[in-house]
Design an enzyme around this catalytic site. Structure first.
Site, PDB file in Angstrom:
ATOM      1  N   LEU A  33      39.970  37.167  30.914  1.00  0.00           N
ATOM      2  CA  LEU A  33      39.427  36.300  31.960  1.00  0.00           C
ATOM      3  C   LEU A  33      40.487  35.405  32.592  1.00  0.00           C
ATOM      4  CD1 LEU A  33      36.140  35.254  30.128  1.00  0.00           C
ATOM      5  CD2 LEU A  33      36.477  37.145  31.740  1.00  0.00           C
ATOM      6  N   HIS A  37      37.389  35.101  37.469  1.00  0.00           N
ATOM      7  CA  HIS A  37      36.154  35.299  36.692  1.00  0.00           C
ATOM      8  C   HIS A  37      35.394  33.977  36.538  1.00  0.00           C
ATOM      9  CE1 HIS A  37      38.743  38.618  34.885  1.00  0.00           C
ATOM     10  NE2 HIS A  37      37.706  39.294  35.337  1.00  0.00           N
ATOM     11  N   GLN A 148      34.725  39.092  45.717  1.00  0.00           N
ATOM     12  CA  GLN A 148      35.166  39.754  46.940  1.00  0.00           C
ATOM     13  C   GLN A 148      36.490  40.488  46.719  1.00  0.00           C
ATOM     14  OE1 GLN A 148      33.783  40.274  49.811  1.00  0.00           O
ATOM     15  NE2 GLN A 148      35.565  40.920  51.010  1.00  0.00           N
ATOM     16  N   ASP A 150      37.055  42.745  44.713  1.00  0.00           N
ATOM     17  CA  ASP A 150      36.688  44.168  44.662  1.00  0.00           C
ATOM     18  C   ASP A 150      35.637  44.400  45.743  1.00  0.00           C
ATOM     19  OD1 ASP A 150      37.961  45.230  41.914  1.00  0.00           O
ATOM     20  OD2 ASP A 150      37.313  43.168  41.667  1.00  0.00           O
ATOM     21  N   SER A 185      44.227  38.845  38.923  1.00  0.00           N
ATOM     22  CA  SER A 185      43.723  40.092  38.344  1.00  0.00           C
ATOM     23  C   SER A 185      44.169  40.161  36.896  1.00  0.00           C
ATOM     24  CB  SER A 185      44.306  41.284  39.116  1.00  0.00           C
ATOM     25  OG  SER A 185      44.153  42.470  38.357  1.00  0.00           O
ATOM     26  N   SER A 186      43.311  40.720  36.062  1.00  0.00           N
ATOM     27  CA  SER A 186      43.695  40.912  34.651  1.00  0.00           C
ATOM     28  C   SER A 186      44.921  41.811  34.573  1.00  0.00           C
ATOM     29  CB  SER A 186      42.544  41.544  33.874  1.00  0.00           C
ATOM     30  OG  SER A 186      41.378  40.760  34.028  1.00  0.00           O
ATOM     31  N   ARG A 187      45.092  42.691  35.551  1.00  0.00           N
ATOM     32  CA  ARG A 187      46.213  43.642  35.523  1.00  0.00           C
ATOM     33  C   ARG A 187      47.547  42.984  35.910  1.00  0.00           C
ATOM     34  NH1 ARG A 187      41.992  47.600  37.123  1.00  0.00           N
ATOM     35  NH2 ARG A 187      41.905  49.103  35.415  1.00  0.00           N
TER      36      ARG A 187
HETATM   37  P1  AMP Z   1      36.851  42.730  36.208  1.00  0.00           P
HETATM   38  O1  AMP Z   1      36.901  41.991  34.908  1.00  0.00           O
HETATM   39  O2  AMP Z   1      38.179  43.009  36.794  1.00  0.00           O
HETATM   40  O3  AMP Z   1      35.935  43.925  36.166  1.00  0.00           O
HETATM   41  O4  AMP Z   1      36.174  41.725  37.238  1.00  0.00           O
HETATM   42  C1  AMP Z   1      34.906  41.159  36.988  1.00  0.00           C
HETATM   43  C2  AMP Z   1      34.438  40.443  38.223  1.00  0.00           C
HETATM   44  O5  AMP Z   1      35.368  39.429  38.573  1.00  0.00           O
HETATM   45  C3  AMP Z   1      34.328  41.373  39.447  1.00  0.00           C
HETATM   46  O6  AMP Z   1      33.154  41.043  40.169  1.00  0.00           O
HETATM   47  C4  AMP Z   1      35.573  41.041  40.222  1.00  0.00           C
HETATM   48  O7  AMP Z   1      35.440  41.269  41.612  1.00  0.00           O
HETATM   49  C5  AMP Z   1      35.715  39.566  39.935  1.00  0.00           C
HETATM   50  N1  AMP Z   1      37.098  39.133  40.166  1.00  0.00           N
HETATM   51  C6  AMP Z   1      38.225  39.679  39.647  1.00  0.00           C
HETATM   52  N2  AMP Z   1      39.313  39.058  40.144  1.00  0.00           N
HETATM   53  C7  AMP Z   1      38.876  38.116  41.001  1.00  0.00           C
HETATM   54  C8  AMP Z   1      39.511  37.149  41.837  1.00  0.00           C
HETATM   55  N3  AMP Z   1      40.837  37.039  41.901  1.00  0.00           N
HETATM   56  N4  AMP Z   1      38.734  36.348  42.583  1.00  0.00           N
HETATM   57  C9  AMP Z   1      37.380  36.457  42.552  1.00  0.00           C
HETATM   58  N5  AMP Z   1      36.722  37.339  41.783  1.00  0.00           N
HETATM   59  C10 AMP Z   1      37.448  38.151  41.025  1.00  0.00           C
END
Ligand code: AMP
Length: 281
Positions: A33, A37, A148, A150, A185-187
């Site tokens: 996270l 998130h 947004q 994604d 991003s987690s990545r």
């Molecule tokens: P993930 O853990 O990458 O599957 O992301 C979970 C949720 O967090 C998804 O709805 C993503 O679009 C959102 N999310 C990921 N990175 C961001 C960010 N930088 N800003 C806003 N929402 C994000």
């Protein structure tokens, strides 16, 4: 915060909350996270009485040569962050729990799932819609928050909810960025310092498109050209796509007349990064 690891436990907990008249807000994540998130968690909390967050690295949305095994899983840190946000329930099932042996049922939003990231990640969106549909059935949230960041995923989920008459309100929250503009991003954790610097080319290219759009350019091909040119200065980052599409249908836009989504995906080393912005005439 109560941690649920089985479908039965999570379903019962959500059911009990609803029976008490609580409005349930839900945030699906894959963990590792960050502030992006947490912005969704805060949005869910502001609009509901009980907040459920899921952490599930969904194997079905990863391709065979993608990063499923090395995807970061700092569970204890994530748990603490969610506890600090006042989350009520953390749903953290195993892959076996979510996909019992022999599971062969998928939810596919046809057409849309082959657009943008769906082109280079063929079964990715099918994996996303399948797991989100399952999570919606288990938790039955009144509201679910997505980022947004994604944008295609958000459009596809909205379409699934509409097409399947799912009684859940979808809230899409703005992209949270690092101070220098990189979308969180987690990545990003995979990037070495050189790649981290180069990765700024994504947000920079979008900024350049917004600038030229601001000066009156409405032709998508020319706007895309401007964005792609920015990548020429950063040859270490390999562009996957740079597109301007309708935010709902994800179909390419020829001339920007209404809201248009500018979406980019690129590889810094082996790390695939995405970013986007919306043009509003
Ligand atoms: P993930 O853990 O990458 O599957 O992301 C979970 C949720 O967090 C998804 O709805 C993503 O679009 C959102 N999310 C990921 N990175 C961001 C960010 N930088 N800003 C806003 N929402 C994000």
């Amino acid at each position: 915060m109560k941690i649920c690891t089985t479908v039965k436990e999570m379903h019962a907990a959500a059911h009990a909350a609803r029976r008490e008249g609580k409005r349930i807000g839900f945030v699906p994540t894959m963990g590792a996270l960050h502030e992006g998130h947490l912005s969704l968690v805060r949005a869910a909390k502001a609009q509901s009485d009980t907040v459920v967050v899921s952490i599930f690295v969904n194997p079905v949305q990863f391709g065979p040569n993608e990063d499923l095994n090395r995807y970061p899983r700092p569970f204890e840190r994530d748990r603490q962050l969610l506890e600090n946000e006042g989350v009520d329930f953390l749903f953290a099932p195993s892959a076996e729990e979510m996909y019992p042996a022999g599971a062969i049922t998928y939810v596919t939003v046809e057409g849309l799932s082959e657009k943008l990231c769906g082109k280079s990640r063929p079964r990715h969106f099918r994996g996303v819609t399948t797991v989100v549909a399952k999570l919606f059935h288990i938790i039955e949230p009144d509201l679910a928050c997505f980022g947004q960041k994604d944008a295609a995923q958000a459009a596809i989920i909205r379409r699934m909810v509409r097409d399947l008459h799912l009684p859940v309100e979808i809230v899409v929250c703005p992209i949270v960025r690092e101070p220098d503009g990189l979308a969180m991003s987690s990545r990003n954790a995979y990037l070495d310092p050189q790649q981290r610097r180069s990765a700024l080319v994504l947000s920079r290219s979008l900024g350049r498109v917004v600038e030229v759009f601001g000066k009156g350019e409405r032709n998508s091909d020319r706007l895309i050209e401007v964005g792609k040119q920015v990548f020429e200065d950063e040859p270490s980052v390999r562009l996957d796509y740079f597109e301007i599409v309708d935010p709902e249908t994800l179909e390419p836009v020829v001339t920007v007349r209404g809201a248009a989504l500018v979406a980019v995906a690129a590889f810094a080393g082996t790390t695939r990064l995405i970013d986007n912005t919306v043009l509003q005439p």
